[in-house]
Design a protein around this motif. Structure first.
Motif, PDB file in Angstrom:
ATOM      1  N   LEU A 105     -13.180   6.842 -26.105  1.00  0.00           N
ATOM      2  CA  LEU A 105     -14.495   5.890 -26.192  1.00  0.00           C
ATOM      3  C   LEU A 105     -14.370   4.752 -27.048  1.00  0.00           C
ATOM      4  O   LEU A 105     -14.663   3.683 -26.604  1.00  0.00           O
ATOM      5  CB  LEU A 105     -15.512   7.131 -26.849  1.00  0.00           C
ATOM      6  CG  LEU A 105     -16.197   7.867 -26.041  1.00  0.00           C
ATOM      7  CD1 LEU A 105     -17.036   8.576 -26.996  1.00  0.00           C
ATOM      8  CD2 LEU A 105     -16.794   7.409 -24.872  1.00  0.00           C
ATOM      9  N   VAL A 106     -13.412   4.848 -28.277  1.00  0.00           N
ATOM     10  CA  VAL A 106     -13.166   3.570 -29.083  1.00  0.00           C
ATOM     11  C   VAL A 106     -12.405   2.596 -28.222  1.00  0.00           C
ATOM     12  O   VAL A 106     -12.582   1.389 -27.841  1.00  0.00           O
ATOM     13  CB  VAL A 106     -12.373   3.940 -30.275  1.00  0.00           C
ATOM     14  CG1 VAL A 106     -11.907   2.778 -30.902  1.00  0.00           C
ATOM     15  CG2 VAL A 106     -13.272   4.910 -31.015  1.00  0.00           C
ATOM     16  N   CYS A 107     -11.239   3.285 -27.334  1.00  0.00           N
ATOM     17  CA  CYS A 107     -10.640   2.333 -26.553  1.00  0.00           C
ATOM     18  C   CYS A 107     -11.237   1.339 -25.561  1.00  0.00           C
ATOM     19  O   CYS A 107     -11.149   0.275 -25.117  1.00  0.00           O
ATOM     20  CB  CYS A 107      -9.243   3.114 -25.962  1.00  0.00           C
ATOM     21  SG  CYS A 107      -8.130   3.548 -27.079  1.00  0.00           S
ATOM     22  N   ILE A 108     -12.171   2.444 -24.791  1.00  0.00           N
ATOM     23  CA  ILE A 108     -12.997   1.741 -23.931  1.00  0.00           C
ATOM     24  C   ILE A 108     -13.887   0.486 -24.316  1.00  0.00           C
ATOM     25  O   ILE A 108     -14.003  -0.486 -23.805  1.00  0.00           O
ATOM     26  CB  ILE A 108     -14.017   2.968 -23.130  1.00  0.00           C
ATOM     27  CG1 ILE A 108     -12.776   3.867 -22.181  1.00  0.00           C
ATOM     28  CG2 ILE A 108     -15.099   2.263 -22.125  1.00  0.00           C
ATOM     29  CD1 ILE A 108     -13.751   5.141 -21.681  1.00  0.00           C
ATOM     30  N   VAL A 109     -14.581   1.011 -25.350  1.00  0.00           N
ATOM     31  CA  VAL A 109     -15.623  -0.104 -26.108  1.00  0.00           C
ATOM     32  C   VAL A 109     -14.841  -1.193 -26.589  1.00  0.00           C
ATOM     33  O   VAL A 109     -15.254  -2.514 -26.381  1.00  0.00           O
ATOM     34  CB  VAL A 109     -16.393   0.698 -26.964  1.00  0.00           C
ATOM     35  CG1 VAL A 109     -17.194  -0.344 -27.779  1.00  0.00           C
ATOM     36  CG2 VAL A 109     -17.256   1.739 -26.394  1.00  0.00           C
ATOM     37  N   GLU A 110     -13.771  -1.023 -27.170  1.00  0.00           N
ATOM     38  CA  GLU A 110     -13.044  -2.072 -27.845  1.00  0.00           C
ATOM     39  C   GLU A 110     -12.385  -3.129 -26.736  1.00  0.00           C
ATOM     40  O   GLU A 110     -12.220  -4.301 -26.852  1.00  0.00           O
ATOM     41  CB  GLU A 110     -11.660  -1.880 -28.679  1.00  0.00           C
ATOM     42  CG  GLU A 110     -12.353  -0.941 -29.988  1.00  0.00           C
ATOM     43  CD  GLU A 110     -12.715  -2.026 -30.786  1.00  0.00           C
ATOM     44  OE1 GLU A 110     -12.174  -2.920 -31.043  1.00  0.00           O
ATOM     45  OE2 GLU A 110     -13.858  -1.706 -31.481  1.00  0.00           O
ATOM     46  N   ALA A 117     -23.505   1.021 -24.213  1.00  0.00           N
ATOM     47  CA  ALA A 117     -24.408   1.159 -25.528  1.00  0.00           C
ATOM     48  C   ALA A 117     -24.364   2.504 -25.702  1.00  0.00           C
ATOM     49  O   ALA A 117     -24.331   2.956 -26.924  1.00  0.00           O
ATOM     50  CB  ALA A 117     -25.812   0.674 -25.170  1.00  0.00           C
ATOM     51  N   ASP A 118     -24.485   3.438 -24.735  1.00  0.00           N
ATOM     52  CA  ASP A 118     -24.491   5.114 -25.013  1.00  0.00           C
ATOM     53  C   ASP A 118     -22.985   5.480 -25.460  1.00  0.00           C
ATOM     54  O   ASP A 118     -23.008   6.311 -26.467  1.00  0.00           O
ATOM     55  CB  ASP A 118     -24.654   5.779 -23.865  1.00  0.00           C
ATOM     56  CG  ASP A 118     -26.339   5.535 -23.264  1.00  0.00           C
ATOM     57  OD1 ASP A 118     -26.963   5.045 -23.818  1.00  0.00           O
ATOM     58  OD2 ASP A 118     -26.432   5.923 -21.827  1.00  0.00           O
ATOM     59  N   MET A 119     -22.090   4.901 -25.056  1.00  0.00           N
ATOM     60  CA  MET A 119     -20.842   5.253 -25.654  1.00  0.00           C
ATOM     61  C   MET A 119     -20.587   4.875 -27.059  1.00  0.00           C
ATOM     62  O   MET A 119     -20.228   5.435 -28.169  1.00  0.00           O
ATOM     63  CB  MET A 119     -19.553   4.422 -24.757  1.00  0.00           C
ATOM     64  CG  MET A 119     -19.562   4.916 -23.480  1.00  0.00           C
ATOM     65  SD  MET A 119     -18.103   4.105 -22.651  1.00  0.00           S
ATOM     66  CE  MET A 119     -17.622   5.357 -21.542  1.00  0.00           C
ATOM     67  N   LYS A 120     -21.125   3.491 -27.514  1.00  0.00           N
ATOM     68  CA  LYS A 120     -21.244   3.040 -28.698  1.00  0.00           C
ATOM     69  C   LYS A 120     -21.915   4.106 -29.687  1.00  0.00           C
ATOM     70  O   LYS A 120     -21.577   4.335 -31.005  1.00  0.00           O
ATOM     71  CB  LYS A 120     -21.669   1.922 -28.859  1.00  0.00           C
ATOM     72  CG  LYS A 120     -20.850   0.497 -28.158  1.00  0.00           C
ATOM     73  CD  LYS A 120     -21.505  -0.935 -28.388  1.00  0.00           C
ATOM     74  CE  LYS A 120     -20.556  -1.759 -27.592  1.00  0.00           C
ATOM     75  NZ  LYS A 120     -21.084  -3.026 -27.542  1.00  0.00           N
ATOM     76  N   VAL A 168     -22.165   8.511 -33.743  1.00  0.00           N
ATOM     77  CA  VAL A 168     -22.580   9.925 -34.115  1.00  0.00           C
ATOM     78  C   VAL A 168     -21.024  10.698 -34.143  1.00  0.00           C
ATOM     79  O   VAL A 168     -21.005  11.528 -35.224  1.00  0.00           O
ATOM     80  CB  VAL A 168     -23.233  10.801 -32.644  1.00  0.00           C
ATOM     81  CG1 VAL A 168     -23.391  12.166 -32.669  1.00  0.00           C
ATOM     82  CG2 VAL A 168     -24.494  10.128 -32.530  1.00  0.00           C
ATOM     83  N   MET A 169     -20.083  10.810 -33.470  1.00  0.00           N
ATOM     84  CA  MET A 169     -19.008  11.393 -33.424  1.00  0.00           C
ATOM     85  C   MET A 169     -18.301  11.024 -35.033  1.00  0.00           C
ATOM     86  O   MET A 169     -17.713  11.870 -35.571  1.00  0.00           O
ATOM     87  CB  MET A 169     -18.042  11.360 -32.503  1.00  0.00           C
ATOM     88  CG  MET A 169     -18.446  11.921 -31.135  1.00  0.00           C
ATOM     89  SD  MET A 169     -17.226  11.665 -29.752  1.00  0.00           S
ATOM     90  CE  MET A 169     -16.094  12.835 -30.531  1.00  0.00           C
ATOM     91  N   SER A 170     -18.378   9.805 -35.209  1.00  0.00           N
ATOM     92  CA  SER A 170     -17.553   9.274 -36.362  1.00  0.00           C
ATOM     93  C   SER A 170     -18.316   9.741 -37.531  1.00  0.00           C
ATOM     94  O   SER A 170     -17.926   9.942 -38.787  1.00  0.00           O
ATOM     95  CB  SER A 170     -17.094   7.782 -36.454  1.00  0.00           C
ATOM     96  OG  SER A 170     -18.289   7.054 -36.432  1.00  0.00           O
TER      97      SER A 170
END
Length: 171
Positions: free
Chosen positions: A83-88, A154-157, A162-164
């Protein structure tokens, strides 16, 4: 002056006077290894899970349960990393991400989307723009079910937060 004993000659890993030769065996590489190394290793894994807040020192546990917790933790960390890679790496104007073909999406044609939703039995393509690893936006179209499978950035962010946050709460 202190007299030299057998324990002074031992390798540092084996200086414990309670250790006896029957506590050891040769491993697959021919090196000396503790017979209880798997149990000790599993207890270390259990301790790590306790440190992460995923297990309790007060509760009974089984190897299977602890390995399931470890597997889930690894899967969660992999998901968080993805998720972080996708968003970044998302282009600034991207709105969605297609997990199946790893493309960013924007500018979904709302008029075509509404038509496709109103007449789901008809085959209506919905126009939108996609962007792959090359960073170039191209016009594209997809069926309604493909549009429904998109995930909003936005949902991924939000999921990352939430996960972090959950991971922080464990420390």
């Amino acid at each position: 002056m202190k007299e030299v004993t057998e324990f002074d000659l031992r390798h540092p890993d084996y200086k414990d006077p309670d250790l006896k030769p029957e506590h050891f065996e040769f491993d697959g590489e021919g090196k000396i290894a503790r017979k209880d190394r798997f149990e000790r290793g599993m207890r270390r894994v259990h301790g790590m899970l306790i440190d992460l807040g995923l297990s309790s020192s007060r509760d009974a546990w089984t190897v299977k349960e602890e390995l399931q917790k470890l597997k889930k933790y690894i899967e969660d960390m992999q998901r968080l990393k993805d998720l972080v890679c996708i968003v970044e790496q998302a282009p600034e104007d991207a709105e969605y991400f297609n997990l199946e073909n790893r493309e960013y999406v924007k500018n979904i044609d709302v008029e075509h989307l509404d038509i496709a939703k109103a007449e789901p039995s008809e085959s209506h393509l919905i126009n939108h723009d996609t962007c792959g690893k090359d960073g170039v936006w191209t016009e594209n179209s997809a069926w309604l079910e493909n549009i429904h499978s998109l995930v909003m950035l936005a949902d991924m962010k939000e999921e990352i937060l939430v996960m972090s946050g959950a991971m922080e709460a464990c420390k």
